[in-house]
Design a protein around this motif. Sequence first.
Motif, mmCIF file in Angstrom:
data_model
loop_
_atom_site.group_PDB
_atom_site.id
_atom_site.type_symbol
_atom_site.label_atom_id
_atom_site.label_comp_id
_atom_site.label_asym_id
_atom_site.label_seq_id
_atom_site.Cartn_x
_atom_site.Cartn_y
_atom_site.Cartn_z
ATOM 1 N N PHE A 139 0.681 -1.133 -0.054
ATOM 2 C CA PHE A 139 0.146 -0.094 0.019
ATOM 3 C C PHE A 139 0.942 1.311 -0.002
ATOM 4 O O PHE A 139 0.798 2.148 -0.758
ATOM 5 C CB PHE A 139 -0.974 0.045 1.239
ATOM 6 C CG PHE A 139 -1.542 1.367 1.434
ATOM 7 C CD1 PHE A 139 -2.655 1.469 0.584
ATOM 8 C CD2 PHE A 139 -1.495 2.146 2.316
ATOM 9 C CE1 PHE A 139 -3.613 2.808 0.776
ATOM 10 C CE2 PHE A 139 -2.113 3.171 2.519
ATOM 11 C CZ PHE A 139 -3.197 3.557 1.812
ATOM 12 N N GLY A 140 1.839 1.227 0.760
ATOM 13 C CA GLY A 140 2.741 2.350 0.769
ATOM 14 C C GLY A 140 3.713 2.638 -0.346
ATOM 15 O O GLY A 140 3.753 3.945 -0.780
ATOM 16 N N MET A 141 4.077 1.507 -1.093
ATOM 17 C CA MET A 141 4.708 1.470 -2.208
ATOM 18 C C MET A 141 3.778 2.336 -3.245
ATOM 19 O O MET A 141 4.124 3.181 -4.148
ATOM 20 C CB MET A 141 5.097 0.200 -2.809
ATOM 21 C CG MET A 141 6.366 -0.195 -2.189
ATOM 22 S SD MET A 141 6.850 -1.724 -2.794
ATOM 23 C CE MET A 141 7.134 -1.469 -4.558
ATOM 24 N N VAL A 142 2.495 1.745 -3.390
ATOM 25 C CA VAL A 142 1.578 2.384 -4.352
ATOM 26 C C VAL A 142 1.074 3.723 -3.963
ATOM 27 O O VAL A 142 0.965 4.815 -4.940
ATOM 28 C CB VAL A 142 0.112 1.784 -4.585
ATOM 29 C CG1 VAL A 142 -0.648 2.175 -5.047
ATOM 30 C CG2 VAL A 142 0.506 0.099 -4.823
ATOM 31 N N VAL A 143 1.156 4.291 -2.785
ATOM 32 C CA VAL A 143 0.996 5.557 -2.427
ATOM 33 C C VAL A 143 1.999 6.377 -2.919
ATOM 34 O O VAL A 143 1.916 7.539 -3.442
ATOM 35 C CB VAL A 143 0.684 5.731 -0.884
ATOM 36 C CG1 VAL A 143 0.817 7.161 -0.472
ATOM 37 C CG2 VAL A 143 -0.629 5.187 -0.310
ATOM 38 N N ALA A 144 3.281 6.023 -2.655
ATOM 39 C CA ALA A 144 4.504 6.695 -3.085
ATOM 40 C C ALA A 144 4.538 6.736 -4.590
ATOM 41 O O ALA A 144 4.843 7.675 -5.211
ATOM 42 C CB ALA A 144 5.507 5.955 -2.784
ATOM 43 N N LEU A 145 4.041 5.768 -5.336
ATOM 44 C CA LEU A 145 3.921 5.812 -6.843
ATOM 45 C C LEU A 145 3.146 6.973 -7.320
ATOM 46 O O LEU A 145 3.383 7.876 -8.264
ATOM 47 C CB LEU A 145 3.735 4.549 -7.551
ATOM 48 C CG LEU A 145 3.479 4.303 -9.075
ATOM 49 C CD1 LEU A 145 4.942 4.691 -9.495
ATOM 50 C CD2 LEU A 145 3.273 2.957 -9.298
ATOM 51 N N TYR A 146 1.583 7.112 -6.693
ATOM 52 C CA TYR A 146 0.979 7.911 -7.336
ATOM 53 C C TYR A 146 1.332 9.383 -7.062
ATOM 54 O O TYR A 146 1.176 10.319 -7.585
ATOM 55 C CB TYR A 146 -0.567 7.534 -6.255
ATOM 56 C CG TYR A 146 -1.196 6.606 -6.884
ATOM 57 C CD1 TYR A 146 -1.358 6.281 -8.250
ATOM 58 C CD2 TYR A 146 -2.378 5.826 -6.111
ATOM 59 C CE1 TYR A 146 -2.246 5.272 -8.751
ATOM 60 C CE2 TYR A 146 -3.369 4.998 -6.540
ATOM 61 C CZ TYR A 146 -3.187 4.591 -7.923
ATOM 62 O OH TYR A 146 -3.885 3.538 -8.284
ATOM 63 N N SER A 147 1.801 9.595 -5.564
ATOM 64 C CA SER A 147 2.284 10.826 -5.310
ATOM 65 C C SER A 147 3.569 11.302 -6.319
ATOM 66 O O SER A 147 3.477 12.360 -6.593
ATOM 67 C CB SER A 147 2.805 10.644 -3.965
ATOM 68 O OG SER A 147 3.700 12.029 -3.651
ATOM 69 N N ALA A 148 4.447 10.230 -6.584
ATOM 70 C CA ALA A 148 5.449 10.549 -7.504
ATOM 71 C C ALA A 148 4.934 10.905 -8.817
ATOM 72 O O ALA A 148 5.590 11.752 -9.473
ATOM 73 C CB ALA A 148 6.459 9.467 -7.351
ATOM 74 N N THR B 52 9.092 4.234 -0.942
ATOM 75 C CA THR B 52 9.158 2.982 -0.828
ATOM 76 C C THR B 52 10.118 2.435 0.423
ATOM 77 O O THR B 52 9.708 1.702 1.220
ATOM 78 C CB THR B 52 9.914 2.236 -2.035
ATOM 79 O OG1 THR B 52 9.021 2.572 -3.293
ATOM 80 C CG2 THR B 52 9.973 0.983 -1.957
ATOM 81 N N VAL B 53 11.052 3.201 0.682
ATOM 82 C CA VAL B 53 12.134 3.208 1.791
ATOM 83 C C VAL B 53 11.441 3.137 3.023
ATOM 84 O O VAL B 53 11.421 2.695 4.165
ATOM 85 C CB VAL B 53 13.269 3.839 1.646
ATOM 86 C CG1 VAL B 53 13.962 3.815 3.055
ATOM 87 C CG2 VAL B 53 14.067 3.387 0.476
ATOM 88 N N LEU B 54 10.495 4.703 2.942
ATOM 89 C CA LEU B 54 9.946 4.767 4.206
ATOM 90 C C LEU B 54 8.524 3.935 4.409
ATOM 91 O O LEU B 54 8.505 3.394 5.710
ATOM 92 C CB LEU B 54 9.175 6.197 4.143
ATOM 93 C CG LEU B 54 9.956 7.421 4.081
ATOM 94 C CD1 LEU B 54 9.165 8.623 3.979
ATOM 95 C CD2 LEU B 54 10.371 7.560 5.515
ATOM 96 N N SER B 55 8.136 3.352 3.371
ATOM 97 C CA SER B 55 6.929 2.224 3.562
ATOM 98 C C SER B 55 7.491 1.051 4.142
ATOM 99 O O SER B 55 7.028 0.387 4.897
ATOM 100 C CB SER B 55 6.319 1.980 2.296
ATOM 101 O OG SER B 55 5.690 3.062 1.872
ATOM 102 N N ALA B 56 8.978 0.626 3.831
ATOM 103 C CA ALA B 56 9.522 -0.574 4.249
ATOM 104 C C ALA B 56 9.952 -0.587 5.856
ATOM 105 O O ALA B 56 9.658 -1.329 6.418
ATOM 106 C CB ALA B 56 10.759 -0.704 3.437
ATOM 107 N N ILE B 57 10.355 0.886 6.099
ATOM 108 C CA ILE B 57 10.373 1.219 7.651
ATOM 109 C C ILE B 57 9.141 1.204 8.317
ATOM 110 O O ILE B 57 9.266 0.485 9.584
ATOM 111 C CB ILE B 57 11.158 2.480 7.745
ATOM 112 C CG1 ILE B 57 12.782 2.330 7.015
ATOM 113 C CG2 ILE B 57 11.273 2.828 9.081
ATOM 114 C CD1 ILE B 57 13.455 3.716 6.706
#
Length: 185
Positions: A87-96, A162-167
Motif C-alpha cells: 500500500f505504501g509503495m502504491v501511495v508513493a508511486l501515485y504521489s511521485a 518505498t524506503v519509508l514504507s519498508a521502515i
Amino acid sequence: MAEERINIWNEAAVPGLVLGLVSIAYMVVNLLTSRLAGTGGTAFLIGALGFVPWAVKFAACIILLRHFLLAFSRRNPSADNRSVFHFGMVVALYSALLYSGFYLVYVLYIDPDMIASSMEAAMSAYSGMMDSNMISAMENMQGSMPAIGFFSNLIWCWLFGTVLSAIFSRNIPAPIQDDPFKDNQ
C-alpha cells in the motif's frame, strides 16, 4: 488476492494525491519565493530561509505517509505487514507521478525558459572550465532536460516513499506476540 490488490490500488489514490499536493505546494512556494528574491542581499536571506519550507514538507510527507499506513491497517484488519508495505509503495508511486507530472507541465508550459536560463547560468559559472565540446554537449542536452527531470523526480520520490514504507510497515500492524505459556496449559 486479486480483490486485495484492487483494494490497495483504489485506497492508495487519495493518500497519493495528498502527498503529491504537499510536494507541489512546496514547489510552488519555492518558485514564488525565488522569483520574489531576485538577486542581491534579499536573495541570500530568502535562500537561507528556504530550508524552513523544505523541512516542513519533508516532515509532513513522512508523518502523513505513516498516518496513511496506520489508517490502511485499521480499515483492513486482515492486512499484514506485506500488504501495508505494498500500500505504501502504491501511495508513493501515485504521489511521485503527480509531482513529476506537475514538474513536467511547469517546465514545458508554465515557465519554458526556466531550463534555458538555468543552463545559461551554469555555462557562465563554469565557462572557464569548459571547452567547446562540453558547451556543445550541454546545449544538445537542453532539449532532454524536461524528460530527465520528470524521470529523476519520479524515481527519487518513489524510492523515498518505498524506503519509508519498508521502515514503517515493519511495525504496522503491531507484531503479534506469541504466548510463551501456550504449550504449558
